[in-house]
Design a protein around this motif. Structure first.
Motif, PDB file in Angstrom:
ATOM      1  N   UNK A 274       1.441 -11.902 -15.129  1.00  0.00           N
ATOM      2  CA  UNK A 274       0.701 -11.332 -16.257  1.00  0.00           C
ATOM      3  C   UNK A 274       1.601 -10.452 -17.130  1.00  0.00           C
ATOM      4  N   UNK A 275       2.910 -10.667 -17.070  1.00  0.00           N
ATOM      5  CA  UNK A 275       3.830  -9.840 -17.843  1.00  0.00           C
ATOM      6  C   UNK A 275       3.969  -8.426 -17.314  1.00  0.00           C
ATOM      7  N   UNK A 276       3.584  -8.195 -16.068  1.00  0.00           N
ATOM      8  CA  UNK A 276       3.578  -6.845 -15.507  1.00  0.00           C
ATOM      9  C   UNK A 276       4.823  -6.575 -14.674  1.00  0.00           C
ATOM     10  N   UNK A 277       5.336  -5.365 -14.786  1.00  0.00           N
ATOM     11  CA  UNK A 277       6.459  -4.884 -13.981  1.00  0.00           C
ATOM     12  C   UNK A 277       5.879  -4.004 -12.875  1.00  0.00           C
ATOM     13  N   UNK A 278       5.970  -4.456 -11.634  1.00  0.00           N
ATOM     14  CA  UNK A 278       5.320  -3.764 -10.531  1.00  0.00           C
ATOM     15  C   UNK A 278       6.029  -2.475 -10.138  1.00  0.00           C
ATOM     16  N   UNK A 279       7.259  -2.289 -10.588  1.00  0.00           N
ATOM     17  CA  UNK A 279       7.920  -1.002 -10.383  1.00  0.00           C
ATOM     18  C   UNK A 279       7.482  -0.002 -11.445  1.00  0.00           C
ATOM     19  N   UNK A 280       7.347  -0.472 -12.659  1.00  0.00           N
ATOM     20  CA  UNK A 280       6.915   0.411 -13.745  1.00  0.00           C
ATOM     21  C   UNK A 280       5.502   0.941 -13.505  1.00  0.00           C
ATOM     22  N   UNK A 281       4.637   0.121 -12.956  1.00  0.00           N
ATOM     23  CA  UNK A 281       3.217   0.460 -12.864  1.00  0.00           C
ATOM     24  C   UNK A 281       2.841   1.182 -11.568  1.00  0.00           C
ATOM     25  N   UNK A 282       3.789   1.601 -10.810  1.00  0.00           N
ATOM     26  CA  UNK A 282       3.498   2.344  -9.581  1.00  0.00           C
ATOM     27  C   UNK A 282       2.848   3.700  -9.901  1.00  0.00           C
ATOM     28  N   UNK A 283       2.133   4.267  -8.910  1.00  0.00           N
ATOM     29  CA  UNK A 283       1.547   5.601  -9.008  1.00  0.00           C
ATOM     30  C   UNK A 283       2.028   6.440  -7.822  1.00  0.00           C
ATOM     31  N   UNK A 284       3.299   6.848  -7.812  1.00  0.00           N
ATOM     32  CA  UNK A 284       3.844   7.565  -6.649  1.00  0.00           C
ATOM     33  C   UNK A 284       3.129   8.876  -6.352  1.00  0.00           C
ATOM     34  N   UNK A 285       2.436   9.446  -7.359  1.00  0.00           N
ATOM     35  CA  UNK A 285       1.701  10.685  -7.105  1.00  0.00           C
ATOM     36  C   UNK A 285       0.567  10.483  -6.110  1.00  0.00           C
ATOM     37  N   UNK A 286       0.161   9.244  -5.874  1.00  0.00           N
ATOM     38  CA  UNK A 286      -0.931   8.956  -4.943  1.00  0.00           C
ATOM     39  C   UNK A 286      -0.454   8.501  -3.564  1.00  0.00           C
ATOM     40  N   UNK A 287       0.856   8.358  -3.392  1.00  0.00           N
ATOM     41  CA  UNK A 287       1.364   7.696  -2.194  1.00  0.00           C
ATOM     42  C   UNK A 287       1.896   8.659  -1.141  1.00  0.00           C
ATOM     43  N   UNK A 288       1.598   9.933  -1.261  1.00  0.00           N
ATOM     44  CA  UNK A 288       2.143  10.912  -0.334  1.00  0.00           C
ATOM     45  C   UNK A 288       1.952  10.577   1.130  1.00  0.00           C
ATOM     46  N   UNK A 289       0.760  10.107   1.555  1.00  0.00           N
ATOM     47  CA  UNK A 289       0.573   9.812   2.984  1.00  0.00           C
ATOM     48  C   UNK A 289       1.549   8.781   3.543  1.00  0.00           C
ATOM     49  N   UNK A 290       2.115   7.947   2.685  1.00  0.00           N
ATOM     50  CA  UNK A 290       3.039   6.928   3.169  1.00  0.00           C
ATOM     51  C   UNK A 290       4.286   7.560   3.780  1.00  0.00           C
ATOM     52  N   UNK A 291       4.718   8.699   3.225  1.00  0.00           N
ATOM     53  CA  UNK A 291       5.951   9.326   3.714  1.00  0.00           C
ATOM     54  C   UNK A 291       5.684  10.636   4.447  1.00  0.00           C
ATOM     55  N   UNK A 292       4.440  10.908   4.774  1.00  0.00           N
ATOM     56  CA  UNK A 292       4.096  12.123   5.510  1.00  0.00           C
ATOM     57  C   UNK A 292       4.397  11.914   6.992  1.00  0.00           C
ATOM     58  N   UNK A 293       5.348  12.649   7.555  1.00  0.00           N
ATOM     59  CA  UNK A 293       5.708  12.433   8.964  1.00  0.00           C
ATOM     60  C   UNK A 293       4.751  13.095   9.952  1.00  0.00           C
ATOM     61  N   UNK A 294       3.800  13.899   9.473  1.00  0.00           N
ATOM     62  CA  UNK A 294       2.964  14.691  10.376  1.00  0.00           C
ATOM     63  C   UNK A 294       2.248  13.860  11.441  1.00  0.00           C
ATOM     64  N   UNK A 297       4.673  13.180  14.303  1.00  0.00           N
ATOM     65  CA  UNK A 297       5.375  14.310  14.929  1.00  0.00           C
ATOM     66  C   UNK A 297       4.410  15.483  15.068  1.00  0.00           C
ATOM     67  N   UNK A 298       3.386  15.342  15.934  1.00  0.00           N
ATOM     68  CA  UNK A 298       2.413  16.440  16.082  1.00  0.00           C
ATOM     69  C   UNK A 298       3.071  17.688  16.639  1.00  0.00           C
ATOM     70  N   UNK A 299       2.529  18.847  16.267  1.00  0.00           N
ATOM     71  CA  UNK A 299       3.068  20.112  16.763  1.00  0.00           C
ATOM     72  C   UNK A 299       2.641  20.325  18.211  1.00  0.00           C
ATOM     73  N   UNK A 300       3.236  21.333  18.859  1.00  0.00           N
ATOM     74  CA  UNK A 300       2.955  21.597  20.276  1.00  0.00           C
ATOM     75  C   UNK A 300       1.546  22.115  20.503  1.00  0.00           C
TER      76      UNK A 300
END
Length: 315
Positions: A274-294, A297-300
Motif C-alpha cells: 500500500x505504499x507504506x514504510x513500516x519503519x516510518x509508521x512505527x509508534x515506539x512510544x507505545x512499545x515500552x513493555x517490549x524492552x522492559x526487563x522487570x 528479573x523480579x526483585x528479592x
C-alpha cells in the motif's frame, strides 16, 4: 546500484571439521561460477551442530563438550583464514557458522564470522540459545556490518523466532540479514512438518515486517544423531516483500538470486505494501513493555504496599 548476487548453501554437515571446510571451499568455487557476491553457510557448519539427546552429566554430553573443546577455533583463526584466502580469489563475502573458541577453550560460542577478501569483517554470537547449554554460551550484542553493497546483520537459527532482533537490525540501517541455521524437522515427512513450516513462516514474516532482504542457509542431513533427526533444508532467499524468490528443498547445493538490493528495498517501502514504510509508521512510544526487563528479573522482595492514615498511626 549494480545488481548483487546472494547465495545460501544447503549442506549435509558432519562432525568432521576438515571435511566440512573442504566442502565449503568447493562451494565457494562453485558460487564464484555463478557470480555470487555474498554466500551464507549453515549454523556451526564448521564443526557440526550438537546432539541434544544427552542429559547433564551423561558420558555423551561430556564427549560432545570435549569435541567442541578440541575443534572450536578463535576468530580470526585457521578456518576463517582459509575462507578469506578463497574469498579473496573472487572478491566474495562468506558467512561461516562455527563454534568459536574463547577463554582458552573453556567458553564456546555459537557464532558466525562474516569474512571478506581482507579478513573478518565482523562476528555475531547467537543470543537466543538458552537451550544450547551446556555447549554454547550466549552472545551479548547485535552488531551490523557495512559491505560495499549493503549494510548487513547476522542471525543464527532460533534468533529468527524473535522479531525484536531483526527489527533492531533494521533500525540500525541493515537492509540485508544473513541467517545461518540448523533448523530440524519435527518428524520425517516434509509435506506436513510443523517445525519446517515454522522456519519458512518466520523467514517470510521477518523479511516482510522489516522490508529487508533475508538469506537463510540450513543443514539438510537426514537420520542423524541419536534420535535419527532430519533437517528441514529449504535454504532460501526472501525479498523485502516477504516473497521467497529462490529455494532448495532437501538436496545439497546452492540457491542464488540476483537483484538490485537497494532499489528493491526502496520499492518495497514506497510502493509494495500500500505504499507504506513500516519503519516510518512505527509508534515506539507505545512499545515500552517490549524492552522492559522487570518481568524477567523480579526483585528479592515484593514492592512495599502503600500505607493508609490508620496504618501510619499504628506503625
Amino acid at each position: 546500484m549494480a545488481p548483487v548476487t546472494l547465495a545460501a548453501a544447503n549442506v549435509r554437515i558432519e562432525h568432521d571439521k576438515a571435511r566440512n571446510l573442504a566442502k565449503f571451499l568447493e562451494m565457494i568455487d562453485e558460487a564464484a561460477t555463478k557470480g555470487v557476491d555474498v554466500l551464507v553457510l549453515p549454523e556451526v557448519g564448521l564443526q557440526g551442530y550438537a546432539d541434544f539427546a544427552f542429559g547433564l552429566g551423561d558420558k555423551g554430553t561430556a564427549a560432545q563438550k570435549q569435541y567442541y573443546f578440541r575443534e572450536s577455533e578463535p576468530v580470526p583463526g585457521p578456518a576463517t583464514e582459509a575462507i578469506r584466502a578463497k574469498a579473496a580469489e573472487y572478491g566474495m563475502y562468506v558467512q561461516l557458522g562455527l563454534a568459536e573458541r574463547a577463554a582458552h577453550g573453556n567458553v564456546i560460542l555459537n557464532a558466525t564470522a562474516l569474512i571478506g577478501p581482507d579478513g573478518v569483517v565482523g562476528v555475531y554470537r547467537k543470543t537466543h540459545n538458552t537451550f544450547e547449554f551446556p555447549y554454547f554460551n550466549a552472545g551479548q550484542s547485535a552488531p551490523v556490518f557495512d559491505l560495499p553493497f549493503a549494510r548487513v546483520a547476522s542471525l543464527i537459527c532460533y534468533d529468527l523466532a524473535f522479531p525484536e532482533l531483526m527489527r533492531v537490525f533494521a533500525l540500525k540501517g541493515a537492509t540485508l540479514v544473513l541467517n545461518s541455521t540448523a533448523w530440524p524437522m519435527k518428524g520425517h515427512d516434509p509435506a506436513d512438518d510443523y517445525h519446517g513450516f515454522a522456519m519458512d513462516l518466520a523467514a517470510q514474516a521477518n523479511a516482510f515486517f522489516n522490508q529487508s532482504w533475508l538469506v537463510v542457509a540450513n543443514h539438510c542431513e537426514k537420520g542423524v544423531y541419536t534420535a535419527g533427526l532430519d533437517y528441514w533444508g529449504h535454504s532460501q532467499i526472501v525479498d523485502p516483500y516477504g516473497k521467497v524468490v529462490a529455494m532448495l528443498t532437501d538436496e545439497e547445493g546452492l540457491v542464488t538470486h540476483t537483484a538490485d538490493l537497494d532499489a528493491t528495498t526502496l520499492a518495497s517501502r514506497t510502493e509494495g505494501f500500500f505504499g507504506l514504510n513500516l519503519l516510518q509508521d512505527r509508534r515506539p512510544d507505545l512499545y515500552g513493555p517490549i524492552v522492559d526487563p522487570a518481568p524477567y528479573a523480579p526483585t528479592d522482595r515484593p514492592a512495599p504496599t502503600p500505607r493508609g492514615p490508620l496504618d501510619q498511626k499504628a506503625g
